[in-house]
Design an enzyme around this catalytic site. Sequence first.
Site, PDB file in Angstrom:
ATOM      1  N   GLU A  77     -21.496  10.745   7.355  1.00  0.00           N
ATOM      2  CA  GLU A  77     -20.109  11.044   7.282  1.00  0.00           C
ATOM      3  C   GLU A  77     -19.124  11.714   8.157  1.00  0.00           C
ATOM      4  O   GLU A  77     -17.945  11.679   8.498  1.00  0.00           O
ATOM      5  CB  GLU A  77     -19.540  10.783   5.674  1.00  0.00           C
ATOM      6  CG  GLU A  77     -19.968   9.640   4.946  1.00  0.00           C
ATOM      7  CD  GLU A  77     -21.494   9.769   4.338  1.00  0.00           C
ATOM      8  OE1 GLU A  77     -21.574   9.079   3.494  1.00  0.00           O
ATOM      9  OE2 GLU A  77     -22.097  10.850   4.608  1.00  0.00           O
ATOM     10  N   ASP A 119     -22.057   2.001  -2.256  1.00  0.00           N
ATOM     11  CA  ASP A 119     -21.893   0.971  -3.376  1.00  0.00           C
ATOM     12  C   ASP A 119     -20.364   0.922  -3.777  1.00  0.00           C
ATOM     13  O   ASP A 119     -19.881  -0.306  -4.230  1.00  0.00           O
ATOM     14  CB  ASP A 119     -22.734   1.242  -4.725  1.00  0.00           C
ATOM     15  CG  ASP A 119     -22.560   2.450  -5.436  1.00  0.00           C
ATOM     16  OD1 ASP A 119     -22.187   3.331  -4.816  1.00  0.00           O
ATOM     17  OD2 ASP A 119     -22.688   2.556  -6.487  1.00  0.00           O
ATOM     18  N   GLU A 152     -22.269  32.977  20.948  1.00  0.00           N
ATOM     19  CA  GLU A 152     -22.596  33.903  19.804  1.00  0.00           C
ATOM     20  C   GLU A 152     -23.473  35.213  20.339  1.00  0.00           C
ATOM     21  O   GLU A 152     -23.187  36.457  19.847  1.00  0.00           O
ATOM     22  CB  GLU A 152     -23.439  33.449  18.530  1.00  0.00           C
ATOM     23  CG  GLU A 152     -22.894  32.056  18.170  1.00  0.00           C
ATOM     24  CD  GLU A 152     -21.513  32.196  17.546  1.00  0.00           C
ATOM     25  OE1 GLU A 152     -21.105  33.330  17.342  1.00  0.00           O
ATOM     26  OE2 GLU A 152     -20.933  31.044  17.206  1.00  0.00           O
ATOM     27  N   ASN A 165     -29.817  26.262  27.120  1.00  0.00           N
ATOM     28  CA  ASN A 165     -29.767  27.690  27.330  1.00  0.00           C
ATOM     29  C   ASN A 165     -30.199  28.429  26.428  1.00  0.00           C
ATOM     30  O   ASN A 165     -30.083  29.591  25.900  1.00  0.00           O
ATOM     31  CB  ASN A 165     -27.976  28.134  27.807  1.00  0.00           C
ATOM     32  CG  ASN A 165     -27.363  27.814  26.910  1.00  0.00           C
ATOM     33  OD1 ASN A 165     -27.671  27.275  25.707  1.00  0.00           O
ATOM     34  ND2 ASN A 165     -26.073  27.713  27.194  1.00  0.00           N
ATOM     35  N   GLY A 211     -30.161  28.248  22.891  1.00  0.00           N
ATOM     36  CA  GLY A 211     -29.467  28.941  21.802  1.00  0.00           C
ATOM     37  C   GLY A 211     -27.921  28.862  21.894  1.00  0.00           C
ATOM     38  O   GLY A 211     -27.373  28.280  22.737  1.00  0.00           O
ATOM     39  N   ASP A 232     -27.262  23.157  23.734  1.00  0.00           N
ATOM     40  CA  ASP A 232     -28.200  22.891  22.867  1.00  0.00           C
ATOM     41  C   ASP A 232     -28.091  22.954  21.440  1.00  0.00           C
ATOM     42  O   ASP A 232     -28.577  22.295  20.788  1.00  0.00           O
ATOM     43  CB  ASP A 232     -29.534  23.180  23.493  1.00  0.00           C
ATOM     44  CG  ASP A 232     -29.543  24.758  23.616  1.00  0.00           C
ATOM     45  OD1 ASP A 232     -28.347  25.390  23.524  1.00  0.00           O
ATOM     46  OD2 ASP A 232     -30.759  25.507  23.993  1.00  0.00           O
ATOM     47  N   GLY A 271     -12.721  24.515  16.055  1.00  0.00           N
ATOM     48  CA  GLY A 271     -14.114  24.987  16.663  1.00  0.00           C
ATOM     49  C   GLY A 271     -15.452  24.681  16.227  1.00  0.00           C
ATOM     50  O   GLY A 271     -16.191  25.561  16.105  1.00  0.00           O
ATOM     51  N   HIS A 287     -22.352   8.218 -11.374  1.00  0.00           N
ATOM     52  CA  HIS A 287     -23.139   8.791 -10.214  1.00  0.00           C
ATOM     53  C   HIS A 287     -22.118   8.990  -9.136  1.00  0.00           C
ATOM     54  O   HIS A 287     -21.118   8.625  -9.114  1.00  0.00           O
ATOM     55  CB  HIS A 287     -24.184   7.826  -9.633  1.00  0.00           C
ATOM     56  CG  HIS A 287     -23.779   6.651  -8.907  1.00  0.00           C
ATOM     57  ND1 HIS A 287     -23.168   5.484  -9.728  1.00  0.00           N
ATOM     58  CD2 HIS A 287     -23.671   6.242  -7.506  1.00  0.00           C
ATOM     59  CE1 HIS A 287     -22.652   4.577  -8.949  1.00  0.00           C
ATOM     60  NE2 HIS A 287     -23.259   4.921  -7.467  1.00  0.00           N
ATOM     61  N   HIS A 288     -22.697  10.021  -8.296  1.00  0.00           N
ATOM     62  CA  HIS A 288     -21.702  10.304  -7.213  1.00  0.00           C
ATOM     63  C   HIS A 288     -20.293  11.509  -7.801  1.00  0.00           C
ATOM     64  O   HIS A 288     -19.454  11.490  -6.961  1.00  0.00           O
ATOM     65  CB  HIS A 288     -20.857   9.384  -6.294  1.00  0.00           C
ATOM     66  CG  HIS A 288     -22.177   8.622  -5.524  1.00  0.00           C
ATOM     67  ND1 HIS A 288     -23.280   9.186  -5.361  1.00  0.00           N
ATOM     68  CD2 HIS A 288     -21.962   7.506  -4.769  1.00  0.00           C
ATOM     69  CE1 HIS A 288     -23.957   8.378  -4.530  1.00  0.00           C
ATOM     70  NE2 HIS A 288     -23.238   7.245  -4.213  1.00  0.00           N
TER      71      HIS A 288
END
Length: 556
Positions: free
Chosen positions: A50, A27, A463, A457, A459, A430, A403, A113-114
């Site tokens: 955003e 708004d 990591e 793969n 996951g 993925d 990253g 608001h916001h």
Amino acid sequence: MRITIGDLLLRRLTELGIEYLLGVPGDYNLQLLEQVKNMGGLEFVGTCNELNAAYAADGYARLKGCAAILTTYGVGELSAICGVAGASAEHVPVVCITGAPPLYAMEQGIALHHTLADGNYDDMMNCFRQFTVAQTRLTPTNAAVEIDRVLCACIREKRPVYIQLPSNISYLEVDAPEGGLDLSFPSEPLQLEAACAHLLRVWSQATKPALLIDMDAERFGLAALLKRLSEKTQAPYASLTTGKCILDETAPLWAGLYVGEASSEQAKQCIEGSDCLIATAPRFIEGNSGLFTQKLPARTVMLGGNSVTIENVHYEGVRASELIARLTDGLESNVCVDLPAAARQSWQVEQDAPLTQSRLWPRIARFIDKGDVVLAESGTSNIGLTPQMLSENVTYVTANIWGSIGYTLPATLGTTLAAPDRRHLLFIGDGSFQLTVQELSTILRLGLKPIVFLLNNRGYTIERFILGMEDAYNDVANWKYADLLGVFSDAGNYMAMQARTEAELEAALEKAADSNSLCFIELHLDPFDAPAALKVFGPATAEFDYGPRGPQRLLA
């Protein structure tokens, strides 16, 4: 001339070459969107959120030179701030415009608001102050000056900037200067003369000059100039991983990637053995330096965008582009040495072999063609593609420093909008895909035609190789990825394929090469397979992050 504040801001964006304003309606910014409708040459593209708008703007700006996002105050802009910080880290100029509450409400501290309902209207700008090089809150008395000041800072510094546009002033008229945005900022003449003489002297004394390419070579428009310098003088060059593909990797003068102790012997000798190294302001992090094992020679010339350091003498106010142009003009051409260009090994498909990381990336490198835009997601895709020699004039997009996973999918929206006549190839795992998948619907809605390679793969592979190889925290849900396109679009403007073997990959690549629509190729890979470099990077990262008594030692 008399012009509304909103129209002046939008006109300045078009003068920067920006054709699309990315963001989400709210708004506090709807009044500006009404003005966008009447602004020729500028179109609003609504994104799913955003954060994705900020990522898309980052991708757009890397190809077009600048981008702009539009958010609403508080909830919208804070959603985008991760992507804005990434643009700051990667030296990408993005104009962040936030539709703010009415000016009188902010000046009187009215709770709305916001906001946090505490009357504090400095908090959001203070957040963005950390990641932008210029900020402003527009008013009728400052708009004509502040818009130009902030936009010029964005272009000169190659960093994001932040503009608050109160909702009740966008249609107010102000006196604005005639003519376009003045982006000229030449070098200080005496500083330029001194720096040029100094650099010519150092270069003339050198027997092994070389160039080291990092991302600022592209951001500050130095690539063509450095290419000309290298070709004229036959000086070799190497690239940091954060400067991949900025100069041609297939040229005889390319020495390879310089990664400190992890470099090839050729690249290491080229850089560390140079007696006059021109470097485009490299910023060494653990990933592009071989865990900080870089050893630049004493005579390293550091080129900033608007400054240069030669033998520890700092020359402020010197544009690197002007300095390199003058240096090249002042040097004699060397005889072209007939060096063979690097050649790829022969390739033969193993028809029934399952896809593996060791064979996937060399094959993909052969599929990437001259002029392609390649987006490689942080982790497996980027680590798999970085060592591959890619074709001439490829633009390689990744977020090596920031990253942030999920970046490349919405960035693909930005790059395809920026260069619709080029082929765009996205490589994403993925786990990363699931973070920003919504923007695939925007790409389909706009009829854009990238080739998307989804690495399934199961996951977070990068990591796993750092810690928790078989732990559930590195798993993700196994979606029916190829079916998502039908959910996101009922237009049928796509082709979805899957590949588990090398023969299936070849068939998919052949269809993608001939397709005139978005292609989605799901690649099924072993969850515990990884590129060779990742198998080294993972344990080294664990040691660096957790130390000698970390969990990686206990689990070994």
